[in-house]
Design a protein around this motif. Sequence first.
Motif, PDB file in Angstrom:
ATOM      1  N   CYS A 149      41.665  46.999-113.809  1.00  0.00           N
ATOM      2  CA  CYS A 149      42.862  46.274-114.226  1.00  0.00           C
ATOM      3  C   CYS A 149      42.741  44.790-113.896  1.00  0.00           C
ATOM      4  O   CYS A 149      42.194  44.412-112.860  1.00  0.00           O
ATOM      5  CB  CYS A 149      44.101  46.829-113.514  1.00  0.00           C
ATOM      6  SG  CYS A 149      44.519  48.524-113.961  1.00  0.00           S
ATOM      7  N   TYR A 159      44.027  52.088-109.579  1.00  0.00           N
ATOM      8  CA  TYR A 159      42.797  51.683-110.237  1.00  0.00           C
ATOM      9  C   TYR A 159      42.250  50.421-109.585  1.00  0.00           C
ATOM     10  O   TYR A 159      43.014  49.618-109.034  1.00  0.00           O
ATOM     11  CB  TYR A 159      43.047  51.429-111.725  1.00  0.00           C
ATOM     12  CG  TYR A 159      43.536  52.643-112.476  1.00  0.00           C
ATOM     13  CD1 TYR A 159      42.692  53.726-112.698  1.00  0.00           C
ATOM     14  CD2 TYR A 159      44.839  52.718-112.950  1.00  0.00           C
ATOM     15  CE1 TYR A 159      43.140  54.852-113.373  1.00  0.00           C
ATOM     16  CE2 TYR A 159      45.287  53.832-113.629  1.00  0.00           C
ATOM     17  CZ  TYR A 159      44.437  54.899-113.840  1.00  0.00           C
ATOM     18  OH  TYR A 159      44.880  56.012-114.504  1.00  0.00           O
ATOM     19  N   TYR A 161      41.136  46.648-109.290  1.00  0.00           N
ATOM     20  CA  TYR A 161      41.791  45.538-109.975  1.00  0.00           C
ATOM     21  C   TYR A 161      41.329  44.202-109.431  1.00  0.00           C
ATOM     22  O   TYR A 161      40.780  44.094-108.329  1.00  0.00           O
ATOM     23  CB  TYR A 161      43.311  45.647-109.848  1.00  0.00           C
ATOM     24  CG  TYR A 161      43.850  45.468-108.440  1.00  0.00           C
ATOM     25  CD1 TYR A 161      44.233  44.217-107.952  1.00  0.00           C
ATOM     26  CD2 TYR A 161      43.996  46.568-107.595  1.00  0.00           C
ATOM     27  CE1 TYR A 161      44.737  44.067-106.671  1.00  0.00           C
ATOM     28  CE2 TYR A 161      44.491  46.429-106.305  1.00  0.00           C
ATOM     29  CZ  TYR A 161      44.860  45.175-105.849  1.00  0.00           C
ATOM     30  OH  TYR A 161      45.347  45.023-104.571  1.00  0.00           O
TER      31      TYR A 161
END
Length: 333
Positions: A149, A159, A161
């Motif tokens: 992300c 997730y 990032y």
Amino acid sequence: MEVGSVTIRDVARLAGVAPSTASRALNGGSASEKTRMKVRQAAQTLNFVPNQAAKQLTSGKSDIVAIMVPEEPDFVFRDAFISGMIAQLASTLTAANLLPFLALTKPHDAREFLNVLKGSGAVGVVVISFHYSKPFADVLKQCDKPIVCVGTPDPAMRYPYVDVDNFQGGYDAATLLHDRGCRHAAVIAGPTNMQAAVLRTRGVIAGLEALDMEPVAIIHGEYGSQHGEEAMRRILAEHPETDGVFAQSDEIAAGTLHALLDCGKRVPDDVALIGFDDFHVARVVSPGLTTFAQPLAAMAQTATQMLSERLETGEWQRRAILFPAPVVRRQSA
């Protein structure tokens, strides 16, 4: 095995890497020297002709990366962060021999994205995510591709990032306003379902508390000039003592500035104003906007590197990267 029957998958299998990694290693893409040597040795052992790797690339599947933007299309192209990040990712992914594929989907129509993703043959996904929606989060859980992300994902979406340090940016904004002499600061924030706004708000509150202050008002809304103008007019009506404002985007700040000047306030003499982003609008408004810069190029490059590492090794080497948001001083504060 006959020479003509050897495929990139055969080379990848012998080298112990993914086909997409083998393709990049043979075509100058992102791969470590150790991986390149293993793949080249496997190719020589199998009498594999490297030009066949290029043929694999022309299938449009082996190195596609989906850039997913779960926002309304008009917002995507109005928002300077999203449009700028798409451009930067297109450049960094292409430089890494990855083929960017832009997938626009409305936050509550995420299942269609999953269908498109499955049909595209994408090997990975970069999500430029802002507004959280449960349907979107649920569909991403069904995705079996690596996801990174740009922007801090909602805590429910764990997730890897890359982002700017939004909390510290908010904290520093409080310090700047205090140093300017402001004692009655207001915050015009982004929406509560976006982590950037949540973190910037937490940061500015913490910064003010450290100075024995608290905001006279916090008003949330979309990242747009209309929100900034409407919120500022409301703040002036309800808190006329306001002498400083942290607007959580440059677009919000532009609307805030319009309202202040229209109400006869001098900026920064009567009310100091700080934005966030350092996009084009910060440089063209008058007075120029003091703001915090988002390093779009560095963030896109890092997201690309993180995904490339995952595709090459099968594991995430880095889970979260935060960049500082340096202050850019102009005339508004």
